[in-house]
Design a protein around this motif. Sequence first.
Motif, mmCIF file in Angstrom:
data_model
loop_
_atom_site.group_PDB
_atom_site.id
_atom_site.type_symbol
_atom_site.label_atom_id
_atom_site.label_comp_id
_atom_site.label_asym_id
_atom_site.label_seq_id
_atom_site.Cartn_x
_atom_site.Cartn_y
_atom_site.Cartn_z
ATOM 1 N N SER A 150 11.771 3.649 -0.453
ATOM 2 C CA SER A 150 10.698 4.865 -0.871
ATOM 3 C C SER A 150 11.582 6.283 -0.883
ATOM 4 O O SER A 150 11.277 7.024 -0.203
ATOM 5 C CB SER A 150 9.684 4.889 0.497
ATOM 6 O OG SER A 150 8.706 5.763 0.134
ATOM 7 N N ASP A 188 2.662 -6.566 -3.193
ATOM 8 C CA ASP A 188 3.714 -5.864 -4.266
ATOM 9 C C ASP A 188 5.015 -6.594 -4.521
ATOM 10 O O ASP A 188 5.787 -6.056 -5.216
ATOM 11 C CB ASP A 188 4.020 -4.412 -3.863
ATOM 12 C CG ASP A 188 2.700 -3.377 -3.825
ATOM 13 O OD1 ASP A 188 1.928 -3.613 -4.670
ATOM 14 O OD2 ASP A 188 2.786 -2.248 -3.219
ATOM 15 N N GLY A 228 3.301 5.054 -4.303
ATOM 16 C CA GLY A 228 2.711 3.855 -3.883
ATOM 17 C C GLY A 228 3.211 2.550 -4.681
ATOM 18 O O GLY A 228 2.769 1.441 -4.200
ATOM 19 N N ARG A 229 3.789 2.753 -5.699
ATOM 20 C CA ARG A 229 4.436 1.593 -6.742
ATOM 21 C C ARG A 229 5.814 1.620 -6.271
ATOM 22 O O ARG A 229 6.195 0.726 -7.113
ATOM 23 C CB ARG A 229 4.058 1.999 -8.014
ATOM 24 C CG ARG A 229 2.296 1.785 -8.163
ATOM 25 C CD ARG A 229 1.802 1.987 -9.651
ATOM 26 N NE ARG A 229 2.497 0.635 -10.298
ATOM 27 C CZ ARG A 229 2.597 0.590 -11.931
ATOM 28 N NH1 ARG A 229 2.163 1.829 -12.534
ATOM 29 N NH2 ARG A 229 3.097 -0.294 -12.302
ATOM 30 N N LYS A 239 -0.083 -4.654 1.661
ATOM 31 C CA LYS A 239 0.100 -4.178 0.473
ATOM 32 C C LYS A 239 1.836 -4.648 0.245
ATOM 33 O O LYS A 239 1.978 -4.856 -0.922
ATOM 34 C CB LYS A 239 0.121 -2.381 0.617
ATOM 35 C CG LYS A 239 0.473 -1.996 -0.766
ATOM 36 C CD LYS A 239 0.416 -0.356 -0.619
ATOM 37 C CE LYS A 239 0.346 0.230 -2.060
ATOM 38 N NZ LYS A 239 1.337 -0.433 -2.930
#
Length: 232
Positions: free
Chosen positions: A13, A63, A29-30, A59
Amino acid sequence: MPEKLYVGTSGFSYPEWRGIFYPEDLPAGRFLEAYAQRLNAVEVNNTFQRFPAEAALAKWLHDTPNDFRLCLKAQRALTYSGAAFPKDIVARDFGTRMLPLGDRAGPVLLQFPPTQKRNPELLALLLANLGRRVAVEFRDPGWLDAEVYEVVARHACAVVVTDQEDWPLADAAGAFRYYRLRREYSEEELRPWAERLASDVASGLEVFAFLRHSEKAPRRALQLRAFAAGKS
């Protein structure tokens, strides 16, 4: 054949990776979704401070593909706190809270600071109560002896090989291999590590390797994985 080589970076991140590894306009967020399209494992270091909420775990699962691995760093209280801290209870809780990750969970990274001196009994307590595969990183060389290695092997865990200045370079040992490559490597400097990873995989071991966060880390991780697979 099941995947045996998992290569990635310590964390994903990082907004500064936009334009380098992520598209310039990619929402934060992706990031993991994009990361998992190119690398197959990540070391999650923020669990060192606190365990994420169930929604965050869900999540992560959404993902990432089934063959992706999330290697969570164990809570700092397990190895940085005083003798009176209930380490067995916290270790069990940490292991239990990882259950929703299922097969997506890679080994837990358990880091002993240089102030924590050799204590095979503490090591055995933590490995037993975490109840899952653990990669143990020792920052004091006093730990690196046959008795400690036997404790690690008995619990089907592994000793971390960390390549970083002023850290002891442990001998690889245990049921799998776990490498933390902490320097700024050139392409040529990566090749001997890639050969080592490839040799481990050829011997039937599952192998995890992570580059330290930097601007070049994602590219170097991709190169390391390619070199280990015999690709130029």
